[in-house]
Design a protein around this motif. Structure first.
Motif, PDB file in Angstrom:
ATOM      1  N   SER A   1      44.230-111.254  -3.512  1.00 40.97           N
ATOM      2  CA  SER A   1      45.514-110.605  -3.771  1.00 40.97           C
ATOM      3  C   SER A   1      46.597-111.394  -3.387  1.00 40.97           C
ATOM      4  O   SER A   1      46.538-111.986  -2.277  1.00 40.97           O
ATOM      5  CB  SER A   1      45.390-109.255  -3.821  1.00 40.97           C
ATOM      6  OG  SER A   1      45.518-109.027  -2.366  1.00 40.97           O
ATOM      7  N   ALA A   2      47.801-110.951  -3.747  1.00 43.19           N
ATOM      8  CA  ALA A   2      49.077-111.682  -3.037  1.00 43.19           C
ATOM      9  C   ALA A   2      49.253-111.254  -1.679  1.00 43.19           C
ATOM     10  O   ALA A   2      49.461-112.076  -0.712  1.00 43.19           O
ATOM     11  CB  ALA A   2      50.307-111.087  -3.767  1.00 43.19           C
ATOM     12  N   ALA A   3      48.803-109.999  -1.322  1.00 44.21           N
ATOM     13  CA  ALA A   3      48.752-109.417  -0.039  1.00 44.21           C
ATOM     14  C   ALA A   3      47.691-110.383   0.933  1.00 44.21           C
ATOM     15  O   ALA A   3      48.130-110.669   2.005  1.00 44.21           O
ATOM     16  CB  ALA A   3      48.655-107.963   0.201  1.00 44.21           C
ATOM     17  N   HIS A   4      46.687-110.379   0.448  1.00 45.35           N
ATOM     18  CA  HIS A   4      45.681-111.347   1.165  1.00 45.35           C
ATOM     19  C   HIS A   4      46.051-112.596   1.431  1.00 45.35           C
ATOM     20  O   HIS A   4      45.877-113.045   2.556  1.00 45.35           O
ATOM     21  CB  HIS A   4      44.247-111.205   0.527  1.00 45.35           C
ATOM     22  CG  HIS A   4      43.223-111.884   1.076  1.00 45.35           C
ATOM     23  ND1 HIS A   4      42.677-111.513   1.909  1.00 45.35           N
ATOM     24  CD2 HIS A   4      42.722-113.021   0.687  1.00 45.35           C
ATOM     25  CE1 HIS A   4      41.525-112.343   2.484  1.00 45.35           C
ATOM     26  NE2 HIS A   4      41.655-113.409   1.667  1.00 45.35           N
TER      27      HIS A   4
ATOM     28  N   LEU B   1      36.857-108.117  -1.669  1.00 45.67           N
ATOM     29  CA  LEU B   1      37.580-107.403  -0.123  1.00 45.67           C
ATOM     30  C   LEU B   1      38.862-107.866  -0.260  1.00 45.67           C
ATOM     31  O   LEU B   1      39.838-107.422   0.799  1.00 45.67           O
ATOM     32  CB  LEU B   1      36.776-107.883   1.123  1.00 45.67           C
ATOM     33  CG  LEU B   1      35.337-107.055   1.075  1.00 45.67           C
ATOM     34  CD1 LEU B   1      35.005-107.544   2.668  1.00 45.67           C
ATOM     35  CD2 LEU B   1      35.596-105.568   1.328  1.00 45.67           C
ATOM     36  N   ARG B   2      39.438-108.921  -0.897  1.00 42.52           N
ATOM     37  CA  ARG B   2      40.710-109.465  -0.564  1.00 42.52           C
ATOM     38  C   ARG B   2      41.921-108.865  -1.017  1.00 42.52           C
ATOM     39  O   ARG B   2      42.719-109.114  -2.099  1.00 42.52           O
ATOM     40  CB  ARG B   2      40.605-110.880  -1.590  1.00 42.52           C
ATOM     41  CG  ARG B   2      39.699-111.939  -0.780  1.00 42.52           C
ATOM     42  CD  ARG B   2      39.352-113.297  -1.729  1.00 42.52           C
ATOM     43  NE  ARG B   2      38.357-113.841  -1.331  1.00 42.52           N
ATOM     44  CZ  ARG B   2      38.181-115.115  -1.781  1.00 42.52           C
ATOM     45  NH1 ARG B   2      38.761-115.560  -2.742  1.00 42.52           N
ATOM     46  NH2 ARG B   2      36.893-115.722  -1.821  1.00 42.52           N
ATOM     47  N   GLU B   3      41.987-107.494  -0.358  1.00 42.60           N
ATOM     48  CA  GLU B   3      43.277-106.643  -0.996  1.00 42.60           C
ATOM     49  C   GLU B   3      44.224-106.672   0.351  1.00 42.60           C
ATOM     50  O   GLU B   3      45.015-105.544   0.256  1.00 42.60           O
ATOM     51  CB  GLU B   3      42.713-105.422  -1.502  1.00 42.60           C
ATOM     52  CG  GLU B   3      41.809-105.675  -2.655  1.00 42.60           C
ATOM     53  CD  GLU B   3      42.690-105.798  -3.938  1.00 42.60           C
ATOM     54  OE1 GLU B   3      43.958-105.990  -3.919  1.00 42.60           O
ATOM     55  OE2 GLU B   3      42.168-106.252  -4.933  1.00 42.60           O
ATOM     56  N   ASP B   4      43.935-107.059   1.410  1.00 44.52           N
ATOM     57  CA  ASP B   4      44.773-106.765   2.785  1.00 44.52           C
ATOM     58  C   ASP B   4      44.580-105.110   3.166  1.00 44.52           C
ATOM     59  O   ASP B   4      45.344-104.705   3.397  1.00 44.52           O
ATOM     60  CB  ASP B   4      46.022-107.148   2.522  1.00 44.52           C
ATOM     61  CG  ASP B   4      46.783-106.977   3.912  1.00 44.52           C
ATOM     62  OD1 ASP B   4      46.141-107.220   4.987  1.00 44.52           O
ATOM     63  OD2 ASP B   4      48.032-106.509   3.922  1.00 44.52           O
ATOM     64  N   ARG B   5      43.053-105.157   3.170  1.00 46.58           N
ATOM     65  CA  ARG B   5      42.669-103.749   3.475  1.00 46.58           C
ATOM     66  C   ARG B   5      42.088-103.789   5.054  1.00 46.58           C
ATOM     67  O   ARG B   5      41.069-102.933   5.324  1.00 46.58           O
ATOM     68  CB  ARG B   5      41.960-102.724   2.865  1.00 46.58           C
ATOM     69  CG  ARG B   5      42.674-102.405   1.523  1.00 46.58           C
ATOM     70  CD  ARG B   5      41.796-101.726   0.505  1.00 46.58           C
ATOM     71  NE  ARG B   5      42.525-101.732  -1.014  1.00 46.58           N
ATOM     72  CZ  ARG B   5      41.800-101.416  -2.096  1.00 46.58           C
ATOM     73  NH1 ARG B   5      40.798-101.546  -2.089  1.00 46.58           N
ATOM     74  NH2 ARG B   5      42.667-101.466  -3.039  1.00 46.58           N
ATOM     75  N   GLY B   6      42.581-104.894   5.769  1.00 42.95           N
ATOM     76  CA  GLY B   6      41.616-104.819   7.112  1.00 42.95           C
ATOM     77  C   GLY B   6      40.726-105.861   7.264  1.00 42.95           C
ATOM     78  O   GLY B   6      40.079-106.285   8.097  1.00 42.95           O
ATOM     79  N   GLU B   7      40.407-106.574   5.794  1.00 45.54           N
ATOM     80  CA  GLU B   7      39.501-107.768   5.786  1.00 45.54           C
ATOM     81  C   GLU B   7      39.685-108.967   6.722  1.00 45.54           C
ATOM     82  O   GLU B   7      38.798-109.525   7.118  1.00 45.54           O
ATOM     83  CB  GLU B   7      39.178-107.941   4.344  1.00 45.54           C
ATOM     84  CG  GLU B   7      40.067-108.801   3.567  1.00 45.54           C
ATOM     85  CD  GLU B   7      41.248-108.138   3.076  1.00 45.54           C
ATOM     86  OE1 GLU B   7      41.537-106.938   3.392  1.00 45.54           O
ATOM     87  OE2 GLU B   7      42.398-108.789   2.419  1.00 45.54           O
ATOM     88  N   VAL B   8      41.099-109.194   6.656  1.00 44.38           N
ATOM     89  CA  VAL B   8      41.523-110.393   7.485  1.00 44.38           C
ATOM     90  C   VAL B   8      41.338-110.270   8.881  1.00 44.38           C
ATOM     91  O   VAL B   8      40.799-111.165   9.567  1.00 44.38           O
ATOM     92  CB  VAL B   8      42.980-111.060   7.113  1.00 44.38           C
ATOM     93  CG1 VAL B   8      43.437-112.054   8.007  1.00 44.38           C
ATOM     94  CG2 VAL B   8      43.134-111.013   5.726  1.00 44.38           C
ATOM     95  N   GLU B   9      41.704-109.006   9.503  1.00 42.98           N
ATOM     96  CA  GLU B   9      41.284-108.943  10.882  1.00 42.98           C
ATOM     97  C   GLU B   9      39.541-108.716  11.140  1.00 42.98           C
ATOM     98  O   GLU B   9      39.436-109.526  12.123  1.00 42.98           O
ATOM     99  CB  GLU B   9      41.829-107.558  11.552  1.00 42.98           C
ATOM    100  CG  GLU B   9      43.484-107.434  11.408  1.00 42.98           C
ATOM    101  CD  GLU B   9      44.032-107.169   9.876  1.00 42.98           C
ATOM    102  OE1 GLU B   9      43.300-107.343   8.919  1.00 42.98           O
ATOM    103  OE2 GLU B   9      45.150-107.253   9.939  1.00 42.98           O
ATOM    104  N   ALA B  10      39.016-108.288  10.141  1.00 40.11           N
ATOM    105  CA  ALA B  10      37.512-108.252  10.515  1.00 40.11           C
ATOM    106  C   ALA B  10      36.953-109.572  10.420  1.00 40.11           C
ATOM    107  O   ALA B  10      36.331-110.022  11.161  1.00 40.11           O
ATOM    108  CB  ALA B  10      36.912-107.451   9.458  1.00 40.11           C
ATOM    109  N   ALA B  11      37.580-110.627   9.599  1.00 38.45           N
ATOM    110  CA  ALA B  11      36.850-111.829   9.339  1.00 38.45           C
ATOM    111  C   ALA B  11      37.410-112.632  10.615  1.00 38.45           C
ATOM    112  O   ALA B  11      36.573-113.611  11.112  1.00 38.45           O
ATOM    113  CB  ALA B  11      37.534-112.506   7.989  1.00 38.45           C
ATOM    114  N   ARG B  12      38.498-112.409  11.195  1.00 40.71           N
ATOM    115  CA  ARG B  12      38.865-113.279  12.357  1.00 40.71           C
ATOM    116  C   ARG B  12      38.003-112.883  13.432  1.00 40.71           C
ATOM    117  O   ARG B  12      37.725-113.620  14.641  1.00 40.71           O
ATOM    118  CB  ARG B  12      40.298-112.912  12.622  1.00 40.71           C
ATOM    119  CG  ARG B  12      41.017-113.734  13.451  1.00 40.71           C
ATOM    120  CD  ARG B  12      42.693-113.730  13.404  1.00 40.71           C
ATOM    121  NE  ARG B  12      43.351-114.833  13.851  1.00 40.71           N
ATOM    122  CZ  ARG B  12      44.555-114.827  13.809  1.00 40.71           C
ATOM    123  NH1 ARG B  12      45.378-113.797  13.576  1.00 40.71           N
ATOM    124  NH2 ARG B  12      45.227-115.976  14.141  1.00 40.71           N
TER     125      ARG B  12
END
Length: 578
Positions: A261-264, A313-324
């Motif tokens: 998504s745009a946010a992701h 998961l690409r909705e910016d609901r914490g997935e980026v932090e978790a992936a990092r």
DNA sequence: GCCGTTTTCGGCCCGACTGTTTTCAGTCG
């Protein structure tokens, strides 16, 4: 219509004729005949199209020669002159009014005849100006409710259910992959992410010739625009289609960009810029003047120092932090599911027999299937009395014996009565292998009453799971008012599972509520609620919803095999003191 | 329009709930 319409579609036709006749109010009994015909078709235990074409009208009570002809015309041509005739003289917008909850044919007729309102916009204006109150029986609450409903209608205008978009996406992918110059192709956009409703279909292609792609799309949908970067079109059902063209070198990065998504993407961009990488709007990623080439999305995430993030998961609901942090879980997959705990048969409002449902479950590779027909309070669905439930058990056992590699269980989808009681006595529930409890009536209860009702059901020691917990129908009906946190807290305490109902018009729990539920320690079941054999194949919609919620196979009860499923249930019951 | 005949017409009719009523009309599953 390429294929014969199913019972639901035929019922919708007869219902639409009934709507038109009721709005005209010329012959109430004729309208009623169509209304009851629609109901009979919807719950008919046979395929009505076939039955009518074979001239076996005798087996369809409520459908006589004339309605038989209406159905036959529709089945043969996909169109209905009788519907057109019934609708003649009424503006099309008047039928739109019926989409508003609380507006039936009587109200639509009065709005049209007495206030000359011909569409939803006209109703909105009349509500706003106060003119609506002129109609007898039109009090402040109704006007307010209409306004709320119209606002919702505006919100969902231009949105399509995933269940409508995904099959179209599959059809387009199949038709486009062989087009001249196409070397790679992938779903993208919100359909790829598995969003419950979408505004369009996005596909990314590695292709050299936009005109060749446009030509190929033209055979599958109406093409509306072609540029060097994209081809737009629209499906017969009105769903906008965008084909994004990329060079083979930039396919992966284009796929990522167009999947959203745009946010992701915004989060990825800022991580990229920390590393001196320019995400850009098109073409390859760049570090300074140098292009950063990646062959796959996984490589791209790797370059950014992230785990691969599943599209859902690409909705910016914490997935980026978790992936990092390397904490992304392995999400549940369709192949993890071992069976379906919620399916209907002809015993209530299903279209097929127990044996037909079992055969379909076996074809899907299920280890088990729970037959869970409605309970007696749901008279419109021919819910089972305790006597019929006992009779049904014999048939379930008989069919079960015929299948060596499928366990057939008898369950119920018992109504949750208005005060929270279940629709069978404890002794009757004790005989069953699995109990799903669901709300089907009194949707308008207050938040307090509905929450109390649900808590009572959850605390009933016989309830294994709660079916479609919020009652929403996508693009049609909001769920009932409910304190979901209170419900999940109780379910976590009792061990009662919450369903992700995979029916594409429900997807209930939603992704967001399912995420909340597992965070609170609630076990999930993913079921189809199939009312026909082919609907047992709808589990992927539930799986994609679960994946969007970040759910793993451990959190889903029906990823267990038969023995482990029994163990789960024994443990839950022991906790409940049974 | 369907059905079942007292055989070619006359009767047909879910129940719960809500909002607007003061006894009921309309919606909905």
């Amino acid at each position: 219509m390429a294929r014969a319409p199913n019972n639901k579609e035929i019922a919708a036709l007869l219902g639409a004729i009934a709507d038109a006749l009721e709005i005209k109010a010329e012959d109430a009994f004729r309208a009623r005949a169509f209304r009851s015909g629609a109901r009979r078709v919807e719950t008919a235990p046979v395929d009505v199209a076939t039955t009518v074409l074979e001239g076996k009208l005798d087996s369809l009570p409520g459908i006589g020669t004339r309605m038989g002809n209406v159905i036959a015309d529709y089945v043969k041509t996909g169109a209905s002159p009788q519907l057109e005739e019934a609708r003649a003289g009424i503006p099309a917008g008047v039928f739109e009014l019926l989409m508003i909850q609380g507006v039936g044919t009587k109200t639509a007729s009065r709005l049209f005849n007495e206030l000359e309102i011909v569409d939803v916009d006209g109703l909105e204006a009349a509500a706003k100006s106060g003119r609506l109150r002129q109609l007898p029986g039109m009090g402040p609450k109704k006007v307010q409710r209409f306004q709320e409903e119209i606002a919702r209608l505006h919100e969902r205008r231009g949105t399509f259910r995933l269940g409508d978009a995904l099959p179209e996406m599959a059809r387009l992918l199949g038709g486009l992959e062989g087009a001249t110059g196409v070397t790679a192709i992938s779903p993208a956009g919100p359909v790829r992410r598995g969003a419950a409703t979408v505004r369009g279909i996005d596909i990314v292609l590695a292709a050299t010739d936009a005109n060749a792609v446009a030509h190929a799309l033209g055979t599958l949908a109406a093409t509306t625009e072609t540029t060097a970067e994209l081809v737009r079109g629209e499906t017969a059902g009105g769903i906008p289609v965008t084909l994004h063209l990329a060079t083979p070198e930039d396919f992966a990065v284009t796929l990522l960009r167009q999947s959203g998504s745009a946010a992701h993407l915004a989060r990825l961009e800022s991580i990229a810029s920390e590393q001196g990488i320019d995400f850009g709007a098109a073409g390859p990623l760049r570090r300074g003047a140098a292009a950063v080439r990646v062959a796959t999305e996984a490589e791209l995430y790797e370059v950014l120092g992230l785990q691969f993030v599943a599209a859902e998961l690409r909705e910016d609901r914490g997935e980026v932090e978790a992936a990092r942090a390397g904490r992304l879980p392995r999400l549940v997959e369709l192949g993890d599911l071992r069976g379906d705990l919620h399916a209907h048969t002809r015993w209530s409002d299903g279209a097929h027999t127990i044996a037909e449902m079992a055969a379909a479950a076996r074809r899907l590779g299920h280890d088990y299937l729970v037959i869970s027909d409605h309970s007696q309070s749901l008279t419109v669905a021919q819910g089972l009395t305790p006597e019929r439930l006992r009779e049904q058990r014999l048939e379930v056992e008989a069919v079960d014996a015929e299948f060596a590699d499928l366990r057939l269980f008898q369950g119920t989808e018992t109504d949750i009565l208005t005060r929270g009681g279940l629709d069978f006595e404890d002794a009757e529930l004790a005989e069953l292998d699995w109990v799903t409890a669901s709300v089907h009536t009194a949707f308008q209860q207050s938040r307090e009453a509905m929450t109390a009702r649900m808590l009572t059901a959850i605390r009933n020691p016989w309830a294994d799971s709660i079916g479609h917990p919020t009652g929403r129908l996508l693009n049609a009906r909001e769920g009932y008012e409910l304190d979901t946190d209170a419900v999940f807290a109780a379910a976590a305490e009792t061990g009662t599972a919450m369903e992700i109902n995979a029916m594409p018009d429900r997807l209930d729990l939603s992704d967001e509520l399912a995420r909340r539920a597992v965070e609170m320690g609630v076990d999930i079941v993913i079921n189809t609620d199939a009312h026909a054999a082919e609907q047992l194949g709808l589990l992927p919609y539930g799986v994609v919803t679960a994946r969007r919620a970040g759910i793993t196979h451990e959190q889903v009860v029906n990823t267990r095999d038969v023995e482990a499923l029994r163990e789960w249930r024994r443990a839950r019951m022991a906790k409940a003191g049974l």
